[in-house]
Design a protein around this motif. Structure first.
Motif, PDB file in Angstrom:
ATOM      1  N   VAL A 143       1.445  13.990  -6.707  1.00 35.51           N
ATOM      2  CA  VAL A 143       2.768  13.802  -6.108  1.00 35.51           C
ATOM      3  C   VAL A 143       3.663  13.061  -7.102  1.00 35.51           C
ATOM      4  O   VAL A 143       3.235  12.094  -7.743  1.00 35.51           O
ATOM      5  N   ILE A 144       4.912  13.523  -7.216  1.00 36.94           N
ATOM      6  CA  ILE A 144       5.852  12.927  -8.172  1.00 36.94           C
ATOM      7  C   ILE A 144       6.207  11.497  -7.765  1.00 36.94           C
ATOM      8  O   ILE A 144       6.635  11.251  -6.640  1.00 36.94           O
ATOM      9  N   LEU A 145       6.043  10.571  -8.715  1.00 37.83           N
ATOM     10  CA  LEU A 145       6.444   9.180  -8.472  1.00 37.83           C
ATOM     11  C   LEU A 145       7.750   8.834  -9.192  1.00 37.83           C
ATOM     12  O   LEU A 145       8.442   7.899  -8.801  1.00 37.83           O
ATOM     13  N   SER A 146       8.060   9.540 -10.269  1.00 31.87           N
ATOM     14  CA  SER A 146       9.357   9.367 -10.927  1.00 31.87           C
ATOM     15  C   SER A 146       9.694  10.643 -11.679  1.00 31.87           C
ATOM     16  O   SER A 146       8.796  11.336 -12.177  1.00 31.87           O
ATOM     17  N   CYS A 147      10.971  10.969 -11.720  1.00 31.12           N
ATOM     18  CA  CYS A 147      11.397  12.142 -12.483  1.00 31.12           C
ATOM     19  C   CYS A 147      12.915  12.137 -12.617  1.00 31.12           C
ATOM     20  O   CYS A 147      13.591  11.260 -12.066  1.00 31.12           O
ATOM     21  N   GLY A 148      13.422  13.095 -13.333  1.00 32.30           N
ATOM     22  CA  GLY A 148      14.862  13.209 -13.497  1.00 32.30           C
ATOM     23  C   GLY A 148      15.195  14.598 -13.986  1.00 32.30           C
ATOM     24  O   GLY A 148      14.304  15.433 -14.197  1.00 32.30           O
ATOM     25  N   ALA A 149      16.467  14.867 -14.137  1.00 29.12           N
ATOM     26  CA  ALA A 149      16.885  16.179 -14.635  1.00 29.12           C
ATOM     27  C   ALA A 149      18.312  16.094 -15.142  1.00 29.12           C
ATOM     28  O   ALA A 149      19.035  15.135 -14.838  1.00 29.12           O
TER      29      ALA A 149
ATOM     30  N   ASP B   6       0.821  -1.220   0.000  1.00 28.70           N
ATOM     31  CA  ASP B   6       0.000   0.000   0.000  1.00 28.70           C
ATOM     32  C   ASP B   6       0.851   1.264   0.000  1.00 28.70           C
ATOM     33  O   ASP B   6       0.330   2.351   0.201  1.00 28.70           O
ATOM     34  N   PHE B   7       2.156   1.117  -0.250  1.00 25.41           N
ATOM     35  CA  PHE B   7       3.040   2.286  -0.258  1.00 25.41           C
ATOM     36  C   PHE B   7       2.500   3.384  -1.166  1.00 25.41           C
ATOM     37  O   PHE B   7       2.405   4.551  -0.780  1.00 25.41           O
ATOM     38  N   LEU B   8       2.141   2.989  -2.402  1.00 27.09           N
ATOM     39  CA  LEU B   8       1.738   3.998  -3.385  1.00 27.09           C
ATOM     40  C   LEU B   8       0.392   4.631  -3.053  1.00 27.09           C
ATOM     41  O   LEU B   8       0.013   5.638  -3.642  1.00 27.09           O
ATOM     42  N   LYS B   9      -0.328   4.025  -2.097  1.00 28.05           N
ATOM     43  CA  LYS B   9      -1.604   4.618  -1.687  1.00 28.05           C
ATOM     44  C   LYS B   9      -1.482   5.382  -0.371  1.00 28.05           C
ATOM     45  O   LYS B   9      -2.009   6.469  -0.221  1.00 28.05           O
ATOM     46  N   ASN B  10      -0.766   4.782   0.578  1.00 25.91           N
ATOM     47  CA  ASN B  10      -0.858   5.307   1.944  1.00 25.91           C
ATOM     48  C   ASN B  10       0.423   5.851   2.530  1.00 25.91           C
ATOM     49  O   ASN B  10       0.386   6.473   3.590  1.00 25.91           O
ATOM     50  N   ASP B  11       1.561   5.640   1.907  1.00 25.25           N
ATOM     51  CA  ASP B  11       2.784   6.106   2.538  1.00 25.25           C
ATOM     52  C   ASP B  11       2.812   7.630   2.585  1.00 25.25           C
ATOM     53  O   ASP B  11       2.288   8.303   1.681  1.00 25.25           O
ATOM     54  N   ILE B  12       3.450   8.163   3.639  1.00 28.44           N
ATOM     55  CA  ILE B  12       3.494   9.626   3.734  1.00 28.44           C
ATOM     56  C   ILE B  12       4.233  10.235   2.550  1.00 28.44           C
ATOM     57  O   ILE B  12       3.997  11.373   2.181  1.00 28.44           O
ATOM     58  N   ARG B  13       5.130   9.424   1.934  1.00 23.98           N
ATOM     59  CA  ARG B  13       5.922   9.974   0.828  1.00 23.98           C
ATOM     60  C   ARG B  13       5.121  10.176  -0.454  1.00 23.98           C
ATOM     61  O   ARG B  13       5.631  10.723  -1.428  1.00 23.98           O
ATOM     62  N   VAL B  14       3.886   9.716  -0.490  1.00 24.98           N
ATOM     63  CA  VAL B  14       3.042   9.985  -1.669  1.00 24.98           C
ATOM     64  C   VAL B  14       1.799  10.779  -1.268  1.00 24.98           C
ATOM     65  O   VAL B  14       0.828  10.841  -2.012  1.00 24.98           O
ATOM     66  N   ASN B  15       1.845  11.379  -0.082  1.00 26.11           N
ATOM     67  CA  ASN B  15       0.713  12.151   0.409  1.00 26.11           C
ATOM     68  C   ASN B  15       1.017  13.636   0.214  1.00 26.11           C
ATOM     69  O   ASN B  15       1.973  14.163   0.777  1.00 26.11           O
ATOM     70  N   PRO B  16       0.208  14.324  -0.598  1.00 21.11           N
ATOM     71  CA  PRO B  16       0.531  15.721  -0.951  1.00 21.11           C
ATOM     72  C   PRO B  16       0.504  16.650   0.257  1.00 21.11           C
ATOM     73  O   PRO B  16       1.115  17.721   0.222  1.00 21.11           O
ATOM     74  N   ASN B  17      -0.179  16.250   1.330  1.00 20.03           N
ATOM     75  CA  ASN B  17      -0.218  17.111   2.513  1.00 20.03           C
ATOM     76  C   ASN B  17       0.970  16.896   3.435  1.00 20.03           C
ATOM     77  O   ASN B  17       1.222  17.685   4.333  1.00 20.03           O
ATOM     78  N   LEU B  18       1.688  15.794   3.231  1.00 27.11           N
ATOM     79  CA  LEU B  18       2.777  15.463   4.154  1.00 27.11           C
ATOM     80  C   LEU B  18       4.151  15.583   3.487  1.00 27.11           C
ATOM     81  O   LEU B  18       5.057  16.201   4.027  1.00 27.11           O
ATOM     82  N   ASP B  19       4.263  14.976   2.300  1.00 22.89           N
ATOM     83  CA  ASP B  19       5.560  14.980   1.605  1.00 22.89           C
ATOM     84  C   ASP B  19       5.327  15.241   0.131  1.00 22.89           C
ATOM     85  O   ASP B  19       5.516  14.369  -0.707  1.00 22.89           O
ATOM     86  N   SER B  20       4.958  16.465  -0.187  1.00 22.45           N
ATOM     87  CA  SER B  20       4.496  16.737  -1.550  1.00 22.45           C
ATOM     88  C   SER B  20       5.605  16.611  -2.585  1.00 22.45           C
ATOM     89  O   SER B  20       5.339  16.590  -3.775  1.00 22.45           O
ATOM     90  N   LEU B  21       6.872  16.491  -2.143  1.00 23.71           N
ATOM     91  CA  LEU B  21       7.960  16.364  -3.118  1.00 23.71           C
ATOM     92  C   LEU B  21       8.109  14.916  -3.615  1.00 23.71           C
ATOM     93  O   LEU B  21       8.856  14.660  -4.563  1.00 23.71           O
ATOM     94  N   GLY B  22       7.433  13.986  -2.990  1.00 26.92           N
ATOM     95  CA  GLY B  22       7.394  12.605  -3.478  1.00 26.92           C
ATOM     96  C   GLY B  22       8.771  12.022  -3.704  1.00 26.92           C
ATOM     97  O   GLY B  22       9.682  12.189  -2.891  1.00 26.92           O
ATOM     98  N   ALA B  23       8.913  11.336  -4.849  1.00 23.58           N
ATOM     99  CA  ALA B  23      10.180  10.659  -5.157  1.00 23.58           C
ATOM    100  C   ALA B  23      11.333  11.650  -5.291  1.00 23.58           C
ATOM    101  O   ALA B  23      12.480  11.331  -4.964  1.00 23.58           O
TER     102      ALA B  23
END
Lengths: 517, 517
Positions: free
Chosen positions: A376-382, A322-339
């Motif tokens: 919330v960002i799940l993958s990106c690069g630069a 359930d990481f992609l649903k419930n983890d704080i790292r994918v919650n826009p109110n808690l960790d909006s920077l995601g991955a």
């Protein structure tokens, strides 16, 4: 190194004996002088595979080990039903005994073994390893007279220990708590959670010292005069509030990454720290691994690396369950920077580290970042550019790919690679691979030299080295000997600036964004 | 696999015996049944380290090997002074003998050994390995009666050999010439250069067959009826003219990369090939290494790799000495694509290969490419996007960095890495590293499983496998059994399209460029 080394003989080649053999080779006052198995081939292979000293003897029987005058003590990892016979025989041959658990089939058998030991005057100990773990306070009941750690190597205790308070019971705090207990100059004096029950359970599960206090709020931790420094593993959106409050309460701050939602928030935190004179450090653990120092030595070597031309780094792991649903790292109110905040932080830091922390002139996000339905960002690069000498860096981070943790750095004269830079696969040994002055073999059918593997060992895990370094800085400040070290807040701010630039570039249609400190 | 396997016993654990043991395990008609050493431990260790079959016996003496009824033949790598004794004993025990060189201290000793062999009716052979290298023509003088390859596995010789003509004496042509001599279905029938002397020297230095013709022009090669196919390692700017001419002369074409200065030129070449019905293939050697097939198996494995999410590839090597001034690869009149055409070609191909040859939708050059004073690219990179599911690729190539040849591919369930994808460090063994379904260890203090190393061996170097595959296709066409294989010109064209897009993106200020086949 101790001058006297107790010489162990080992009865049998049980799997557990591999670990204990390694321990005998690691401990400064022991060595291995013999191993016996019913099969000589098996014993020979065991000795080879476990890197026994060349002087060690291999035998095709257990008796031969007991008869060897060069054996002071035996380690007995045989099946329990054989303990009675072989432990008694060992005692009769005047060998001290380290006996695997369970030590016997019943107390009657054990009594026979202990009587044999007593009558021969040999030491008996069972192999309950965790009893010997150094940093925890172990209360050994007085009716266990023989249990002692005195024969084992324990890290020297520092007299001053910085006392940590922990805000919240995040998963990552379990690992960092362990680090605080492992590090010789730190201890834990408090943990606070919005739920007192949660804090209590956390302290218990993580073997906090009995003196540690548990609180039902974060405020209580900040108000505790026995807390010198706080570790803040709260969701990123709460960092601004709690880090500023902590600084105002004169607590030194070890702050989980990403340190803030943007550089504006971070600046508020850093100003509070500066005005209170407290140390700030972000919890980028790999910076403190001795491997990182060795790799930096390579990067700085004009003959073996030359000028840095290119760096690529990727950090990914698959969000399972359930990481992609419930983890704080994918919650826009808690960790909006995601991955980007969670994983990209490390890759960006790696690129800055390789560039001697020189900020890029521009950051250009790669196209096609992925988001969850809440944005919330799940993958990106630069890609990062310094507008000089063709130097270029790229990174990629993702919650949607299998675990990867690579840095590839190319210099004019050499290059190096590391494939577990964030968290070494093996806690005690961090490898990396480097090569210099490569050239094609005749007819270009290969090239020489091949890259070399470097293995950097560490006595303490990287997170323990991190809290140790943090505590060292804090102690200097507490003693009035030093001011807060500015390197760490500067590195945090540069990392955050690049994160902000990636976000801006994505918003601006993947246009390059200038980065200014 | 041959049904009967000759069972070897080995006398002693000499260093050379490691290599020959491996050969016994590789050869389809041999196995190892015993090894003897004066030290049983040494024999045991040797058997373990060299991966002997479990059934192999280890002995603490040489006699025991000779007495073993399961030993058909012995390999004797003992010091030369011991050959007389042990070879004679072996012959008396009816063991066939493979004897290391020098075979004896003098011819008198050798005669004694040979008489013992003759009287026992056992085969004698010395271990002069190169005598058994298959593709070269070895003229064995008739007075060496016992020398024979009949007991050893030799690659089956094809009756038909495709006859290559070579246009020019480029450095790379030395390696590819060797490949033509190694491959069982090819030979060299002509080489042409603008200088007859140069062509003559080239043929001599590269051990061309005596029947090979040397010409003072490229035209003469194309006009030679004994040439079935041409290999064209000329500078890129000459490809259009000579490849088209070759096709018109009905010569099949193996064309060095980059195949053309742009896709327009390539299309002209491909149309000429199609209209003449000749095979076209570019000389991207690593495509033909068996490792490439194994890595593709991983990429296609839904359980061990899943969906591809990201690829990064870099290929660099330092232009040493006068390379950056005088090499054709930095001359705008000869190879104006510079590092992009020479090195980027491989990384782009790697990215296409990993993506099942699906062209990206857009290509965006990385900023800060480097040029020489004549405008030729010395370093550059790009990101590639498929505008779907977040898939992204990046590459970097450079004449200004130390040698690197990496691919890192990340999938949803696994990933793999290779660090010598263009030219394996070791011609015979290509390693790569893969891992699947990684997860964090307890407390995230590590992760499991660690990546595994896969070592893919090859009997022929990758360039020989390339010419073998090319010749196989040509033979099918010559026999009227097949039409030209379209896969290869399509892959060349897709690679060239991406190269063209990188050039366009650089010209357009690093804007994304759409790619359409």
């Amino acid at each position: 190194m101790t001058e006297t080394r107790i010489r162990f003989g080992i009865l049998g080649c049980a799997n557990i004996a591999r670990k204990v053999s390694r321990a005998m080779l690691l401990s400064p006052n022991t060595t291995i002088s013999a191993v016996g198995s019913r099969s000589l081939n098996k014993a020979t292979a065991f000795a080879l595979e476990n890197h026994f000293p060349e002087s060690a003897k291999v035998y095709g029987s257990y008796d031969a080990v007991l008869d060897d005058p060069d054996v002071d003590a035996v380690y007995v990892p045989l099946p329990t039903s054989l303990h009675l016979k072989w432990a008694v025989l060992a005692a009769e041959k005047k060998k001290h005994i380290l006996l695997e658990k369970p030590v016997a089939l019943n107390v009657g058998e054990l009594d026979t073994i202990l009587e044999a030991c007593e009558s021969s005057g040999v030491q008996f100990m069972d192999a309950t390893m965790w009893m010997h773990h150094p940093p925890r306070d172990i209360h050994i009941p007085s009716h266990q007279p023989k249990l002692s750690t005195q024969n084992f190597h324990i890290q020297k205790m520092t007299e001053t220990r910085i006392r940590f308070g922990i805000l919240g019971c995040a998963n990552i705090a379990r690992k960092v708590s362990r680090a605080m207990l492992l590090s010789p100059n730190t201890t834990i004096s408090a943990v606070g959670s919005r739920s007192l029950n949660k804090a209590t359970a956390f302290a218990l599960e993580n073997h906090f010292p009995e003196s540690a206090k548990v609180y039902g709020s974060y405020d209580a931790v900040l108000d505790d005069p026995d807390v010198d420094a706080v570790y803040v593993p709260l969701p990123t959106s709460l960092h601004l509030k709690w880090a500023v409050l902590a600084a105002e309460k004169k607590k030194h701050i070890l702050l989980e990454k990403p340190v803030a939602l943007n550089v504006g928030e971070l600046d508020t935190i850093l100003e509070a720290c500066e005005s209170s004179g407290v140390q700030f450090m972000d919890a980028t653990m790999w910076m403190h691994h001795p491997r990182t120092v060795k790799m930096k030595d390579i990067l700085c070597d004009q003959q073996k690396f030359g000028q840095l031309k290119s760096v690529h780094s990727n950090f990914s792991y698959k969000g399972e369950g359930d990481f992609l649903k419930n983890d704080i790292r994918v919650n826009p109110n808690l960790d909006s920077l995601g991955a980007l905040g969670d994983q990209g932080w490390y890759s960006i830091r790696a690129i800055l580290w390789a560039n001697d922390y020189e900020l890029p002139k521009t950051v250009t996000a790669l196209r096609d970042p992925e988001y969850n339905e809440l944005g919330v960002i799940l993958s990106c690069g630069a890609s990062l550019n310094w507008n000089e000498s063709g130097k270029v860096a790229t990174f990629y981070c993702s919650f949607l790919s299998n675990l990867s943790m690579d840095i590839i750095a190319l210099g004019t004269k050499g290059n190096f690679r590391v494939h577990d830079f964030v968290i070494p696969f093996n806690e005690k040994v961090g490898p990396f691979y480097a090569v210099a002055n490569s050239r094609w073999a005749e007819l270009s059918t290969g090239c020489v030299p091949e890259p070399s593997e470097f293995k950097i060992t560490t006595d303490l895990p990287q997170e323990a080295l991190m809290v140790q370094e943090f505590a060292r800085l804090v102690e200097g400040i507490c003693n009035g000997e030093a001011k807060p070290e500015k390197k760490w807040p500067i590195l945090s701010r540069k990392t955050q600036l690049v994160i902000d630039a990636v976000i801006t570039s994505i918003k601006n249609g993947f246009e390059p964004v200038e980065v200014v400190y």
